[in-house]
Write a protein that holds these residues in place. Structure first.
Motif, PDB file in Angstrom:
ATOM      1  N   HIS A 170      -0.987 -19.347  47.246  1.00 28.54           N
ATOM      2  CA  HIS A 170      -1.354 -18.530  48.399  1.00 28.54           C
ATOM      3  C   HIS A 170      -1.861 -19.394  49.560  1.00 28.54           C
ATOM      4  CE1 HIS A 170      -0.678 -14.455  46.976  1.00 28.54           C
ATOM      5  NE2 HIS A 170      -1.146 -14.827  45.797  1.00 28.54           N
ATOM      6  N   TYR A 171      -2.497 -20.503  49.253  1.00 31.10           N
ATOM      7  CA  TYR A 171      -2.928 -21.389  50.350  1.00 31.10           C
ATOM      8  C   TYR A 171      -1.706 -21.968  51.056  1.00 31.10           C
ATOM      9  CZ  TYR A 171      -5.838 -24.648  52.950  1.00 31.10           C
ATOM     10  OH  TYR A 171      -6.481 -25.322  53.968  1.00 31.10           O
ATOM     11  N   ARG A 172      -0.690 -22.325  50.294  1.00 32.09           N
ATOM     12  CA  ARG A 172       0.548 -22.822  50.884  1.00 32.09           C
ATOM     13  C   ARG A 172       1.202 -21.760  51.750  1.00 32.09           C
ATOM     14  NH1 ARG A 172       5.957 -22.574  49.361  1.00 32.09           N
ATOM     15  NH2 ARG A 172       7.243 -24.340  50.057  1.00 32.09           N
ATOM     16  N   GLU A 173       1.202 -20.511  51.268  1.00 33.00           N
ATOM     17  CA  GLU A 173       1.752 -19.421  52.058  1.00 33.00           C
ATOM     18  C   GLU A 173       0.967 -19.233  53.354  1.00 33.00           C
ATOM     19  OE1 GLU A 173       4.516 -17.259  51.297  1.00 33.00           O
ATOM     20  OE2 GLU A 173       4.865 -19.038  50.061  1.00 33.00           O
ATOM     21  N   ALA A 174      -0.357 -19.368  53.275  1.00 33.73           N
ATOM     22  CA  ALA A 174      -1.185 -19.235  54.471  1.00 33.73           C
ATOM     23  C   ALA A 174      -0.910 -20.368  55.457  1.00 33.73           C
ATOM     24  CB  ALA A 174      -2.664 -19.220  54.077  1.00 33.73           C
ATOM     25  N   ALA A 175      -0.680 -21.568  54.934  1.00 36.86           N
ATOM     26  CA  ALA A 175      -0.362 -22.702  55.810  1.00 36.86           C
ATOM     27  C   ALA A 175       0.999 -22.493  56.470  1.00 36.86           C
ATOM     28  CB  ALA A 175      -0.379 -24.001  55.011  1.00 36.86           C
ATOM     29  N   ASN A 176       1.972 -21.992  55.721  1.00 40.95           N
ATOM     30  CA  ASN A 176       3.298 -21.740  56.279  1.00 40.95           C
ATOM     31  C   ASN A 176       3.258 -20.651  57.351  1.00 40.95           C
ATOM     32  OD1 ASN A 176       4.446 -23.657  54.604  1.00 40.95           O
ATOM     33  ND2 ASN A 176       5.062 -22.178  53.044  1.00 40.95           N
ATOM     34  N   ALA A 177       2.315 -19.713  57.205  1.00 43.08           N
ATOM     35  CA  ALA A 177       2.190 -18.627  58.172  1.00 43.08           C
ATOM     36  C   ALA A 177       1.330 -19.009  59.368  1.00 43.08           C
ATOM     37  CB  ALA A 177       1.617 -17.387  57.491  1.00 43.08           C
ATOM     38  N   GLY A 178       0.754 -20.215  59.340  1.00 41.24           N
ATOM     39  CA  GLY A 178      -0.077 -20.661  60.449  1.00 41.24           C
ATOM     40  C   GLY A 178      -1.514 -20.183  60.388  1.00 41.24           C
ATOM     41  N   VAL A 179      -1.925 -19.597  59.263  1.00 45.33           N
ATOM     42  CA  VAL A 179      -3.297 -19.120  59.119  1.00 45.33           C
ATOM     43  C   VAL A 179      -4.259 -20.301  59.027  1.00 45.33           C
ATOM     44  CG1 VAL A 179      -4.890 -17.838  57.628  1.00 45.33           C
ATOM     45  CG2 VAL A 179      -2.571 -16.978  58.032  1.00 45.33           C
ATOM     46  N   VAL A 180      -3.881 -21.310  58.264  1.00 43.92           N
ATOM     47  CA  VAL A 180      -4.652 -22.550  58.164  1.00 43.92           C
ATOM     48  C   VAL A 180      -3.762 -23.696  58.629  1.00 43.92           C
ATOM     49  CG1 VAL A 180      -6.113 -21.716  56.282  1.00 43.92           C
ATOM     50  CG2 VAL A 180      -3.955 -22.850  55.753  1.00 43.92           C
ATOM     51  N   PRO A 181      -4.351 -24.812  59.030  1.00 44.13           N
ATOM     52  CA  PRO A 181      -3.524 -25.929  59.515  1.00 44.13           C
ATOM     53  C   PRO A 181      -2.603 -26.461  58.428  1.00 44.13           C
ATOM     54  CG  PRO A 181      -5.833 -26.215  60.124  1.00 44.13           C
ATOM     55  CD  PRO A 181      -5.787 -25.077  59.155  1.00 44.13           C
ATOM     56  N   PRO A 182      -1.348 -26.783  58.783  1.00 47.30           N
ATOM     57  CA  PRO A 182      -0.454 -27.429  57.810  1.00 47.30           C
ATOM     58  C   PRO A 182      -1.064 -28.738  57.341  1.00 47.30           C
ATOM     59  CG  PRO A 182       0.762 -26.670  59.725  1.00 47.30           C
ATOM     60  CD  PRO A 182      -0.687 -26.536  60.066  1.00 47.30           C
ATOM     61  N   LEU A 183      -1.046 -28.969  56.049  1.00 51.65           N
ATOM     62  CA  LEU A 183      -1.771 -30.114  55.496  1.00 51.65           C
ATOM     63  C   LEU A 183      -1.247 -31.438  56.007  1.00 51.65           C
ATOM     64  CD1 LEU A 183      -2.172 -28.868  51.831  1.00 51.65           C
ATOM     65  CD2 LEU A 183      -3.786 -28.710  53.714  1.00 51.65           C
ATOM     66  N   ALA A 184       0.049 -31.674  55.894  1.00 52.09           N
ATOM     67  CA  ALA A 184       0.610 -32.965  56.272  1.00 52.09           C
ATOM     68  C   ALA A 184       0.431 -33.228  57.759  1.00 52.09           C
ATOM     69  CB  ALA A 184       2.088 -33.036  55.890  1.00 52.09           C
ATOM     70  N   ALA A 185       0.755 -32.220  58.572  1.00 51.39           N
ATOM     71  CA  ALA A 185       0.659 -32.407  60.010  1.00 51.39           C
ATOM     72  C   ALA A 185      -0.781 -32.636  60.449  1.00 51.39           C
ATOM     73  CB  ALA A 185       1.232 -31.183  60.729  1.00 51.39           C
ATOM     74  N   ASP A 186      -1.718 -31.940  59.830  1.00 51.42           N
ATOM     75  CA  ASP A 186      -3.122 -32.094  60.197  1.00 51.42           C
ATOM     76  C   ASP A 186      -3.632 -33.470  59.843  1.00 51.42           C
ATOM     77  OD1 ASP A 186      -5.309 -30.402  61.344  1.00 51.42           O
ATOM     78  OD2 ASP A 186      -6.330 -31.058  59.530  1.00 51.42           O
ATOM     79  N   ASP A 187      -3.253 -33.973  58.669  1.00 48.73           N
ATOM     80  CA  ASP A 187      -3.681 -35.305  58.264  1.00 48.73           C
ATOM     81  C   ASP A 187      -3.058 -36.377  59.150  1.00 48.73           C
ATOM     82  OD1 ASP A 187      -5.262 -34.315  56.270  1.00 48.73           O
ATOM     83  OD2 ASP A 187      -3.733 -34.493  54.714  1.00 48.73           O
TER      84      ASP A 187
END
Length: 296
Positions: free
Chosen positions: A265-282
């Motif tokens: 679900h965290y991955r789904e939230a990242a894909n939906a833009g709810v939380v920052p994408p992990l790779a791009a944010d890092d």
């Protein structure tokens, strides 16, 4: 016996045309070679509905991604998709951990790593082999829980004290404390998953990561399903007490399944833009601290 060059059917030396496909024979002396496997594959590909490879029934050219499943199926299958060794080892360490608590951190550490792997979109779960890393990750998860639950207890005690000072006692005070406790429970999966996904302790208590995730519709629906699954797992755990060692195995599998469930679900939230994408944010964070981006 000669064979047709087009379909591979057996033909007589006196046949001018293949009796199966009607192709004219043109091999000298009536000797016709059998088409190769590749040639037959090309012929099948040219036919309507043909295939370019010799595939057995039920086989596909490419394995489907595990993230194409629903979150429940993913949570149940992902921890054991690469074998049952992590589950068996985790259960053994959990069983020993009931006597020596620190040993159980290895099991908790693997659940922590599972959540991170699922959140980052890794198709395969991590291995249960780097014991030092598992112990450290189990300790990190425990510290995060202690901070969250400790803060929840402090806030609950403060609310109870204020309620008594203003004369709100009995049911009203108890309701206020219960709401604080529920808030701590509600945030628990968000804190652990954001921490596992990002690997940064401050992000586990950040509004940009944990706060945004916990406030999303994705999380609310997942939390409702998780509570129901938690009740079912608890019933199964209680039933397994009769086997003495069963609770350790049930608790281990449940913790793995829940970790994968929340990582999904965290991955789904990242894909939906709810939380920052992990790779791009890092990558942005690394670019910000890179010497080439610092002013002289």
């Amino acid at each position: 016996m000669p064979y047709c060059t087009a379909c591979g059917a057996a033909v007589r030396t006196t046949d001018a045309f293949c009796p199966e496909c009607g192709t004219k024979r043109h091999e000298p002396d009536g000797e016709v070679s059998v088409p190769s496997t590749d040639e037959r594959a090309d012929q099948r590909a040219a036919e309507p509905g043909g295939s370019t490879a010799d595939e057995r029934p039920g086989e596909t050219a490419e394995e489907a991604s595990p993230f194409e499943r629903d979150s429940l199926s993913f949570g149940l299958s992902y921890p054991v998709s690469d074998g049952y060794e992590p589950f068996l080892l985790g259960s053994i360490f959990a069983l020993v951990g009931s006597v020596v608590p620190f040993v159980g951190l290895l099991t908790n550490g693997y659940a922590f790593q599972l959540a991170g792997a699922a959140a980052s979109g890794r198709p395969d779960p991590p291995g249960f082999d780097a014991f030092v890393g598992l112990f450290v990750d189990g300790l990190r998860a425990t510290v995060a829980l202690l901070v969250l639950w400790g803060g929840t207890a402090i806030v609950g005690a403060a609310v109870a004290a204020v309620a008594e000072q203003v004369g709100l006692t009995g049911g009203v005070r108890d309701l206020a404390v219960a709401l604080i406790a529920f808030a701590g429970l509600y945030l628990t999966p968000a804190v652990l998953t954001a921490y596992a996904a990002t690997g940064r302790f401050p992000r586990a208590f950040s509004g940009r990561y944990t706060g945004a995730f916990a406030a999303s519709k994705e999380y609310l629906e997942a939390f409702a399903a998780w509570v129901l699954l938690l009740v079912m797992a608890t019933v199964l755990w209680l039933a397994s007490i009769l086997t003495l060692v069963g609770p350790a195995f049930v608790a281990t599998y449940a913790s793995y399944a829940f970790a994968a469930f929340w990582g999904y679900h965290y991955r789904e939230a990242a894909n939906a833009g709810v939380v920052p994408p992990l790779a791009a944010d890092d990558e942005r964070e690394q670019a910000a601290i890179s010497p080439t981006n610092q002013s002289p």
